[in-house]
Design a protein around this motif. Structure first.
Motif, PDB file in Angstrom:
ATOM      1  N   VAL A  80     130.100 124.310   4.380  1.00 42.98           N
ATOM      2  CA  VAL A  80     131.021 125.445   4.519  1.00 42.98           C
ATOM      3  C   VAL A  80     130.973 126.000   5.943  1.00 42.98           C
ATOM      4  O   VAL A  80     132.012 126.326   6.537  1.00 42.98           O
ATOM      5  CB  VAL A  80     130.679 126.547   3.501  1.00 42.98           C
ATOM      6  CG1 VAL A  80     131.510 127.803   3.761  1.00 42.98           C
ATOM      7  CG2 VAL A  80     130.917 126.049   2.081  1.00 42.98           C
ATOM      8  N   ALA A  81     129.778 126.091   6.514  1.00 43.71           N
ATOM      9  CA  ALA A  81     129.639 126.602   7.886  1.00 43.71           C
ATOM     10  C   ALA A  81     130.386 125.711   8.873  1.00 43.71           C
ATOM     11  O   ALA A  81     131.040 126.215   9.805  1.00 43.71           O
ATOM     12  CB  ALA A  81     128.169 126.695   8.266  1.00 43.71           C
ATOM     13  N   ASP A  82     130.318 124.395   8.703  1.00 46.42           N
ATOM     14  CA  ASP A  82     131.051 123.480   9.577  1.00 46.42           C
ATOM     15  C   ASP A  82     132.559 123.715   9.486  1.00 46.42           C
ATOM     16  O   ASP A  82     133.267 123.734  10.498  1.00 46.42           O
ATOM     17  CB  ASP A  82     130.749 122.024   9.199  1.00 46.42           C
ATOM     18  CG  ASP A  82     129.569 121.454   9.965  1.00 46.42           C
ATOM     19  OD1 ASP A  82     129.309 121.928  11.093  1.00 46.42           O
ATOM     20  OD2 ASP A  82     128.911 120.531   9.450  1.00 46.42           O
ATOM     21  N   LEU A  83     133.062 123.893   8.270  1.00 52.63           N
ATOM     22  CA  LEU A  83     134.503 124.088   8.086  1.00 52.63           C
ATOM     23  C   LEU A  83     134.964 125.406   8.698  1.00 52.63           C
ATOM     24  O   LEU A  83     136.046 125.483   9.296  1.00 52.63           O
ATOM     25  CB  LEU A  83     134.840 124.036   6.591  1.00 52.63           C
ATOM     26  CG  LEU A  83     134.584 122.686   5.902  1.00 52.63           C
ATOM     27  CD1 LEU A  83     134.869 122.788   4.409  1.00 52.63           C
ATOM     28  CD2 LEU A  83     135.434 121.583   6.533  1.00 52.63           C
ATOM     29  N   VAL A  84     134.164 126.455   8.554  1.00 56.27           N
ATOM     30  CA  VAL A  84     134.509 127.749   9.146  1.00 56.27           C
ATOM     31  C   VAL A  84     134.538 127.638  10.668  1.00 56.27           C
ATOM     32  O   VAL A  84     135.456 128.151  11.334  1.00 56.27           O
ATOM     33  CB  VAL A  84     133.508 128.831   8.690  1.00 56.27           C
ATOM     34  CG1 VAL A  84     133.694 130.116   9.501  1.00 56.27           C
ATOM     35  CG2 VAL A  84     133.673 129.123   7.206  1.00 56.27           C
ATOM     36  N   ARG A  85     133.546 126.961  11.242  1.00 64.68           N
ATOM     37  CA  ARG A  85     133.508 126.827  12.700  1.00 64.68           C
ATOM     38  C   ARG A  85     134.699 126.019  13.215  1.00 64.68           C
ATOM     39  O   ARG A  85     135.275 126.338  14.263  1.00 64.68           O
ATOM     40  CB  ARG A  85     132.191 126.174  13.132  1.00 64.68           C
ATOM     41  CG  ARG A  85     130.985 127.070  12.884  1.00 64.68           C
ATOM     42  CD  ARG A  85     129.726 126.542  13.516  1.00 64.68           C
ATOM     43  NE  ARG A  85     129.216 125.347  12.860  1.00 64.68           N
ATOM     44  CZ  ARG A  85     128.071 124.739  13.196  1.00 64.68           C
ATOM     45  NH1 ARG A  85     127.340 125.225  14.183  1.00 64.68           N
ATOM     46  NH2 ARG A  85     127.676 123.663  12.546  1.00 64.68           N
ATOM     47  N   ALA A  86     135.073 124.969  12.487  1.00 60.70           N
ATOM     48  CA  ALA A  86     136.222 124.159  12.900  1.00 60.70           C
ATOM     49  C   ALA A  86     137.497 124.998  12.915  1.00 60.70           C
ATOM     50  O   ALA A  86     138.289 124.934  13.871  1.00 60.70           O
ATOM     51  CB  ALA A  86     136.376 122.967  11.961  1.00 60.70           C
ATOM     52  N   LEU A 172     138.798 121.711  23.540  1.00 63.68           N
ATOM     53  CA  LEU A 172     138.106 122.282  22.383  1.00 63.68           C
ATOM     54  C   LEU A 172     138.488 121.591  21.080  1.00 63.68           C
ATOM     55  O   LEU A 172     137.786 121.735  20.075  1.00 63.68           O
ATOM     56  CB  LEU A 172     138.403 123.781  22.280  1.00 63.68           C
ATOM     57  CG  LEU A 172     137.787 124.672  23.361  1.00 63.68           C
ATOM     58  CD1 LEU A 172     138.222 126.109  23.175  1.00 63.68           C
ATOM     59  CD2 LEU A 172     136.272 124.580  23.338  1.00 63.68           C
ATOM     60  N   LEU A 173     139.596 120.857  21.063  1.00 65.45           N
ATOM     61  CA  LEU A 173     139.962 120.131  19.848  1.00 65.45           C
ATOM     62  C   LEU A 173     138.900 119.100  19.482  1.00 65.45           C
ATOM     63  O   LEU A 173     138.718 118.774  18.301  1.00 65.45           O
ATOM     64  CB  LEU A 173     141.329 119.459  20.033  1.00 65.45           C
ATOM     65  CG  LEU A 173     142.533 120.417  20.162  1.00 65.45           C
ATOM     66  CD1 LEU A 173     143.805 119.630  20.442  1.00 65.45           C
ATOM     67  CD2 LEU A 173     142.679 121.260  18.902  1.00 65.45           C
ATOM     68  N   ALA A 174     138.200 118.568  20.485  1.00 68.33           N
ATOM     69  CA  ALA A 174     137.099 117.633  20.197  1.00 68.33           C
ATOM     70  C   ALA A 174     135.974 118.349  19.465  1.00 68.33           C
ATOM     71  O   ALA A 174     135.290 117.754  18.625  1.00 68.33           O
ATOM     72  CB  ALA A 174     136.588 117.011  21.495  1.00 68.33           C
ATOM     73  N   ASN A 175     135.761 119.626  19.802  1.00 72.66           N
ATOM     74  CA  ASN A 175     134.770 120.431  19.105  1.00 72.66           C
ATOM     75  C   ASN A 175     135.142 120.590  17.637  1.00 72.66           C
ATOM     76  O   ASN A 175     134.299 120.474  16.734  1.00 72.66           O
ATOM     77  CB  ASN A 175     134.685 121.803  19.786  1.00 72.66           C
ATOM     78  CG  ASN A 175     133.579 122.678  19.248  1.00 72.66           C
ATOM     79  OD1 ASN A 175     133.676 123.891  19.327  1.00 72.66           O
ATOM     80  ND2 ASN A 175     132.527 122.095  18.705  1.00 72.66           N
ATOM     81  N   VAL A 176     136.427 120.831  17.373  1.00 73.13           N
ATOM     82  CA  VAL A 176     136.917 120.945  15.997  1.00 73.13           C
ATOM     83  C   VAL A 176     136.664 119.642  15.240  1.00 73.13           C
ATOM     84  O   VAL A 176     136.170 119.640  14.099  1.00 73.13           O
ATOM     85  CB  VAL A 176     138.424 121.281  15.986  1.00 73.13           C
ATOM     86  CG1 VAL A 176     138.969 121.278  14.561  1.00 73.13           C
ATOM     87  CG2 VAL A 176     138.673 122.633  16.648  1.00 73.13           C
ATOM     88  N   ALA A 177     136.966 118.528  15.882  1.00 72.75           N
ATOM     89  CA  ALA A 177     136.762 117.224  15.239  1.00 72.75           C
ATOM     90  C   ALA A 177     135.294 116.988  14.927  1.00 72.75           C
ATOM     91  O   ALA A 177     134.947 116.451  13.864  1.00 72.75           O
ATOM     92  CB  ALA A 177     137.298 116.111  16.144  1.00 72.75           C
ATOM     93  N   GLY A 178     134.411 117.405  15.831  1.00 70.13           N
ATOM     94  CA  GLY A 178     132.979 117.226  15.597  1.00 70.13           C
ATOM     95  C   GLY A 178     132.496 117.973  14.368  1.00 70.13           C
ATOM     96  O   GLY A 178     131.736 117.438  13.554  1.00 70.13           O
TER      97      GLY A 178
END
Length: 428
Positions: A80-86, A172-178
């Motif tokens: 859940v934390a990953d999805l919120v950060r993305a 920053l889109l690469a950050n979202v993908a990560g």
């Protein structure tokens, strides 16, 4: 013969998820300050607000996060934390494309990402001992930190190259993908964590208090907290203002900024690969003690670089490399010792109690950096940060742990400190 940590069920997926998440985070770590300094013309004070927003969550919700995590399956919380950060990071390129991006947007997104990171990081450190057996905890930490340092090595250089082709917000889109890949990898893990039944749980504040008492009642953990808190306070003052020093005062471009950070990460990679060997060779206590001394001293090379422009790039690279190497040695040895020392049902609360303090000083340090930079100047404020960081040396240098080859474990301490663990929290 001991099995490899790679044969521990689920570890490969955890490693893959962490690696991609770290790569994305490194791209963001370079892009965000560049957006603030070059696109939005952030002042020292605004950089302080941004740094404070990104780290304030540990001070505000760190303690309850640990108690909540001990009531939930840690892997689910991390997903859940990953999805919120993305979702939060994706807002920045969207606003930039629409032409509405302002500094306060970065501050808000930094705050949301910070809260999610609290839950992810506390859950992550508490999940490793759940996923792998005690004999492999140190190896697992070493592998994961080595991977993180590899990403820190390549990430800034990749970011610097991309910034030569693309606008910083798009990177920053690469950050979202990560973050999304990390969530996907974690969803494939099948761990055996069993959450305590609801009827066995006590009042939330009582459980938070147990975590605080465990940390406060243990001499090793008290010294870890003092060392890391002072080091983080000094470091955040230096690093909050470092982008201004490099990009604005020295006039170094975004690509070379990324290269400097990458060369610095070489030291971190070496430290993560060698930390366990160093601890075995000279002992865990000496490894922690002397790494503390060296990383505190090496921080002085960063503001010194601004005073010697002709040698600035070399000094920045050397300072970053030494700092990265010794910080990683310190972190891997002390985190492994903490995980071995704490009863498993208390892991979330122990980690949250420690992180509330050691990360809680960071928003304070960021605000102090902004104030000092405004009042005294960027470089003068960085020197004050170096002096504060040097206060991290005495807690271990002047302790009985300085020469201990093996630091205490939960089994060794069970008879010495029976009052530290509540009856319902006996080690499993």
């Amino acid at each position: 013969m001991r099995r490899s940590v790679w044969r521990q069920p689920g570890f490969t997926l955890l490693w893959a998820g962490e690696g991609t998440s770290q790569l994305g985070a490194q791209l963001a770590g370079i892009a965000m300050p560049i957006i603030a300094v070059t696109m939005l013309q952030a002042t020292d004070a605004e950089m302080g607000f941004l740094g404070a927003a990104q780290t304030a969550a540990f001070l505000l919700v760190g303690l309850p996060a640990g108690a909540w995590l001990d009531r939930m399956r840690k892997r689910h919380v991390m997903i859940v934390a990953d999805l919120v950060r993305a979702a939060a990071v994706a807002v920045i390129p969207l606003l930039a494309i629409l032409g509405h991006l302002e500094i306060w947007h970065l501050v808000v997104v930094g705050g949301v990402v910070g809260i999610a990171t609290v839950f992810f990081d506390v859950g992550y450190q508490s999940f490793v001992p759940v996923l792998v057996d005690d004999d492999h905890v140190g190896d697992a930490n070493g592998v994961l930190e080595a991977t993180a340092q590899t990403m820190r090595l390549g990430g800034p250089a990749i970011a610097g190259g991309l910034l030569g082709l693309l606008a910083a917000p798009v990177v920053l889109l690469a950050n979202v993908a990560g973050f999304l890949v990390s969530a996907l990898a974690l969803s494939g893990i099948r761990d055996g964590e069993v959450v305590r039944p609801r009827h066995e749980r006590r009042n939330l504040f009582v459980e938070i208090g147990e975590g605080i008492r465990f940390v406060a009642g243990n001499d090793l953990l008290r010294r870890v907290v003092a060392t890391v808190a002072l080091s983080n306070l000094g470091s955040i003052i230096v690093y909050t203002l470092l982008p201004i020093a490099i990009l604005r005062i020295l006039g170094i471009d975004a690509f070379l900024f990324g290269v400097i950070m990458s060369v610095g990460a070489i030291g971190g990679l070496a430290g993560s690969l060698l930390a366990t060997r160093i601890a075995r060779a000279i002992g865990e206590g000496p490894a922690i003690t002397w790494s503390t001394v060296v990383f505190a001293v090496s921080a002085s090379l960063l503001p010194l670089a601004v005073l010697v422009p002709d040698a600035a790039v070399a000094l920045l690279m050397v300072g970053e490399a030494i700092f990265g190497f010794t910080v990683l040695v310190f972190n891997i040895v002390q985190v492994t010792a903490r995980q071995r020392l704490c009863p498993k049902p208390l892991l979330g609360r122990m980690n949250a109690s420690i992180r509330t303090v050691v990360w809680g000083v960071m928003p304070i340090g960021a605000l102090v950096a902004g104030g000092l930079g405004t009042a005294l100047g960027t470089v003068e404020a960085m020197w004050i940060g170096v002096a504060v960081g040097a206060l991290a040396i005495p807690p271990f240098l002047l302790s009985r742990f300085r020469t201990m080859r093996a630091l205490p474990t939960r089994l060794a301490d069970a008879q010495e400190q029976p009052a530290e663990v509540a009856p319902g929290d006996a080690a499993r």
